[in-house]
Design an enzyme around this catalytic site. Structure first.
Site, PDB file in Angstrom:
ATOM      1  N   GLY A  35       0.428  -1.226   0.319  1.00 26.42           N
ATOM      2  CA  GLY A  35       0.320   0.422  -0.049  1.00 26.42           C
ATOM      3  C   GLY A  35       1.030   1.402   0.084  1.00 26.42           C
ATOM      4  N   ASN A  36       1.950   0.848   0.427  1.00 25.46           N
ATOM      5  CA  ASN A  36       2.727   2.730   0.344  1.00 25.46           C
ATOM      6  C   ASN A  36       3.487   2.837  -1.103  1.00 25.46           C
ATOM      7  OD1 ASN A  36       4.042   0.072   0.692  1.00 25.46           O
ATOM      8  ND2 ASN A  36       5.971   1.224   1.769  1.00 25.46           N
ATOM      9  N   LYS A  56     -11.306  -9.485   4.584  1.00 27.20           N
ATOM     10  CA  LYS A  56     -10.147  -8.946   4.025  1.00 27.20           C
ATOM     11  C   LYS A  56     -10.521  -7.483   3.873  1.00 27.20           C
ATOM     12  CE  LYS A  56      -7.018  -7.800   1.065  1.00 27.20           C
ATOM     13  NZ  LYS A  56      -5.296  -7.879   0.969  1.00 27.20           N
ATOM     14  N   LYS A  96      -3.114  -9.559  -2.218  1.00 27.65           N
ATOM     15  CA  LYS A  96      -2.259  -9.477  -3.696  1.00 27.65           C
ATOM     16  C   LYS A  96      -1.024  -9.982  -3.458  1.00 27.65           C
ATOM     17  CE  LYS A  96       0.645  -5.867  -2.032  1.00 27.65           C
ATOM     18  NZ  LYS A  96      -0.009  -6.442  -1.036  1.00 27.65           N
ATOM     19  N   LYS A 147       1.736 -11.643   3.973  1.00 27.21           N
ATOM     20  CA  LYS A 147       3.358 -11.997   2.654  1.00 27.21           C
ATOM     21  C   LYS A 147       4.065 -12.972   3.395  1.00 27.21           C
ATOM     22  CE  LYS A 147       3.184  -6.827   3.967  1.00 27.21           C
ATOM     23  NZ  LYS A 147       2.107  -7.168   2.480  1.00 27.21           N
TER      24      LYS A 147
END
Ligand SMILES: NC(=O)OP(=O)(O)O
Length: 301
Positions: free
Chosen positions: A11-12, A120, A203, A265
């Site tokens: 997101g960053n 989510k 993702k 992640k």
């Protein structure tokens, strides 16, 4: 010699540090991220990018809901496809290297239990009062550290259907953006036809499958922290630099990585290496170059 890399942008790389998804903030964040990506492409690496879309897809869905009396609302999978186009265009404009964006579908299982258990988070944060009002419209909302967010189904990615097209462009020298937002989720009907379903695929998990599908040598998960940390938030916190899949799997099973943030992640990195990938790296966006050479991030082999 360049490597074949899949880089998942967090997101960053898409929004301002406070999560703001204004057009100006998104453009600035993507431009900053593409400086790092452009350096890797210029150094001779084959780079396939994927990116998140949680804030953007939630905002689009909300706009549809607000305007429903005026224009027909479109389903969540359409919103996901739209975010691939918008974010992909920002990436194309920010890169000087030849690049291409592939609208990508991800096959999911219609019987995935995730459809009954939305987890989510998408869109912006709301107050509890606003969330409760929207719950009465049939939506599911959950409280997070920074407020309330809508949550939607996030089924397991089974196949990145458009990976071969993306790989063909990579072979021709393009930086390729694929499986944005985890890919547009589709299911195969009994007649063999594909149709979109209302969900948002994670993702990072999609990136792991994409990396396997195209035979990448490394999966790089770029986020806003330098590495994964065992015992995060406790006095025994320990940054993880070099690790094996076996060691990291044990830590993951012991609950060291938060479900909604570092957990997916770590799971993505593990899946890639456990299925034969040479290495996965979790690193800060600013450390992308060093992460490729193994001098930054959490490196899983
Ligand atoms: N699709 C997805 O996982 O997006 P975020 O990373 O922005 O939540």
């Amino acid at each position: 010699m360049g490597e074949r890399l899949v880089i998942a942008l967090g997101g960053n790389a898409m929004t301002a540090p406070d999560g703001s998804a204004s057009p100006q903030d998104q453009r600035a964040a993507v431009e900053a991220a593409m400086k790092h990506v452009g350096s890797l492409a210029a150094a001779g690496h084959q780079v396939m990018l994927t990116h998140g879309n949680g804030p953007q897809v939630g905002n689009l869905l909300l706009k549809n809901q607000i305007a429903a009396d005026v224009v027909p609302p479109v389903p969540l999978d359409w919103c996901g496809a739209q975010t691939q186009g918008t974010i992909g265009t920002l990436i194309l404009n920010a890169l000087t290297h030849p690049a291409a964006v592939v609208v990508t579908r991800t096959l999911v299982d219609a019987a995935d239990p995730a459809f009954e258990d939305p987890v989510k988070p998408i869109g912006r944060y709301f107050t509890e009062q606003e969330a409760r009002r929207l719950e009465r419209l049939g939506q599911t909302w959950r409280r997070f550290e920074r407020g309330w967010r809508r949550v939607v189904a996030s089924p397991e990615p089974r196949e990145i259907l458009d990976a071969p097209a993306a790989a063909a462009l990579l072979d021709r020298g393009y930086v390729v953006v694929a499986a944005g937002g985890g890919g547009v989720p589709v299911v195969r009907g009994t007649d063999g036809r594909l149709r979109g379903v209302e969900a948002v695929v994670d993702k990072d998990l999609a990136a792991a499958l994409l990396a396997r599908s195209i035979g990448a040598s490394a999966l790089v998960i770029a986020t806003d922290v330098p590495c994964a940390v065992a015992g995060y938030g406790t006095p025994a916190a320990r940054p993880i630099r070099e690790t094996t899949a076996a060691e990291l799997r044990l830590l993951h099973a012991a609950g060291h990585f938060a479900r909604g943030s570092m957990g997916p992640k770590v799971e993505a990195a593990l899946r890639f290496v456990e299925h034969g990938g040479a290495r996965a790296v979790i690193c800060s966006l600013d450390d992308l170059g060093a992460a490729i050479t193994g001098t930054a991030g959490t490196v899983v082999r």
